[in-house]
Design a protein around this motif. Sequence first.
Motif, short mmCIF file in Angstrom:
data_model
loop_
_atom_site.label_atom_id
_atom_site.label_comp_id
_atom_site.label_asym_id
_atom_site.label_seq_id
_atom_site.Cartn_x
_atom_site.Cartn_y
_atom_site.Cartn_z
N THR A 106 0.83 -1.20 0.00
CA THR A 106 0.00 0.00 0.00
C THR A 106 0.87 1.25 0.00
N LYS A 109 2.33 1.76 -3.48
CA LYS A 109 1.32 2.27 -4.39
C LYS A 109 1.09 3.75 -4.15
N ALA A 110 1.01 4.15 -2.91
CA ALA A 110 0.79 5.56 -2.59
C ALA A 110 1.98 6.41 -3.04
N GLU A 111 3.18 5.90 -2.86
CA GLU A 111 4.36 6.64 -3.30
C GLU A 111 4.39 6.79 -4.82
N GLU A 113 1.73 6.84 -6.80
CA GLU A 113 0.70 7.81 -7.15
C GLU A 113 1.17 9.24 -6.87
N ARG A 114 1.86 9.41 -5.75
CA ARG A 114 2.38 10.74 -5.44
C ARG A 114 3.40 11.18 -6.49
N SER A 197 -3.09 15.62 -1.45
CA SER A 197 -3.79 14.36 -1.19
C SER A 197 -2.86 13.17 -1.37
N ALA A 198 -2.02 13.22 -2.42
CA ALA A 198 -1.10 12.10 -2.66
C ALA A 198 -0.08 11.99 -1.53
N ALA A 201 -1.74 10.55 1.48
CA ALA A 201 -1.92 9.11 1.31
C ALA A 201 -0.64 8.36 1.62
N VAL A 202 0.49 8.94 1.21
CA VAL A 202 1.78 8.32 1.53
C VAL A 202 2.01 8.33 3.04
N GLU A 204 -0.26 8.40 5.37
CA GLU A 204 -1.18 7.43 5.97
C GLU A 204 -0.67 6.01 5.80
N ALA A 205 -0.18 5.70 4.62
CA ALA A 205 0.36 4.36 4.39
C ALA A 205 1.61 4.12 5.22
#
Length: 423
Positions: A106, A109-111, A113-114, A197-198, A201-202, A204-205
């Motif tokens: 996760t 994936k977040a990294e 997307e960022r 937001s990205a 998300a990073v 948070e992950a």
Amino acid sequence: MRKKIIIGLAITLAVALAAAFFLSRREDRTEITQTATLGRATVRKVLDATGIIKPEVGAIVKTGTRFTGIIRTMHVKVGDKVKAGQIIAEIDDREQRAQQEQAQATLRKAEAERAKVESSYPLQIREAEAQVAAAQADYDYAALNLKRRRTLVDQDLDARNTLDEATQQAGTTANTLAARKATLDRLQRESSLAIRSAREAVNEATSALEATNVRLSYSVIRAPLDGVVSEVTAQGGETVVAGFQVANLITVLDPTRLEMWIYVDETDVGQVTPGMAVEFRVDSLPGRTFSGTVNQIYPQPEIRENIVYYRALVRLTPQTSTDLRPEMTTQCRIVVQQKDNVLAVPNEALKWVSGEQVVFVQDGAGIRKVRPRIGLAGAEASEVLEGLAEGDMVGTRVVLPPSRSGSRPEQPAAGPPAGRPAR
């Protein structure tokens, strides 16, 4: 033969009469059977009390786990020495390992997307800025052309329809420029929100992965301090369930951090102050005398068998602590007062005769009775202020005639009243 019997009876009667006369003379005088020579020594007033060896706060730690699972390996047993941070038990962590891998995926994936957002939006913004610049150039040209056409038409040098065309072109380019600027503003706002937001998300992950790693760390139990394992409540293969309370598995004791609690009677606690020296013994080491210092006296009393006691705390050195064990009972002596190099008489030489405290001194002239002035009364000897001199031979065991000893036999004068601790 008859004559010999008469002579034997006469001799026996004479011996009996002589013995009776001798004993009657002896009963009329004082006799010293054991003596001691008076000299200088240290006299101490002490309080006898009972103590208990206790671990200091933080010296005994119960180690458990917040992890639910089967104990895979128990590395220690009771009596083993451990170091702080040493692995002492491991719990099956396959489920948590899977959750850790999921959290890591996760995060990746977040990294990604960022990274995509941080790279794509700047490109779109630059493209929109170029379109705004092109639209601005078209508008500027159309406005200039409109001005020129208007001048020509006003001078009747050009047709009227050319002015209409220039006016339409200027309006179109103006609208295009406004649209391009609106698109640029929208992309800039979207870029800021998307990047934020990205990144969140990073974060948070990352937090989820850290939480998973923390939960996973509970599967490995480490020693909290240097010490000795004093209790093990579970073995390999057993299942531990962590609920609202931590499941205690292993207790570790630091044997160098012990202290002693002395229970002082309420009638004696006024004589005890912090800093006083303490000597004590334990039954397991009868030939040794340990020492310490009163650190503090607790204000809260403890009532035992209707007797009020106050707890005096004695700190022990690491060297002393290693030779002792928690909950050992100690026989303590608190040194209340001490005088060095004073003339001291053994307490055995102090006798009560007819209600007076006296000492019997033996010299060349015989036995004389002295009533000395006593200063500090110690446990084994007492300070002499007047009445005796250094080198005097005093009686520690004295046989007194009944007429002089009366109903009170010889006894040390420094002994405590009945029912009170020895001083």
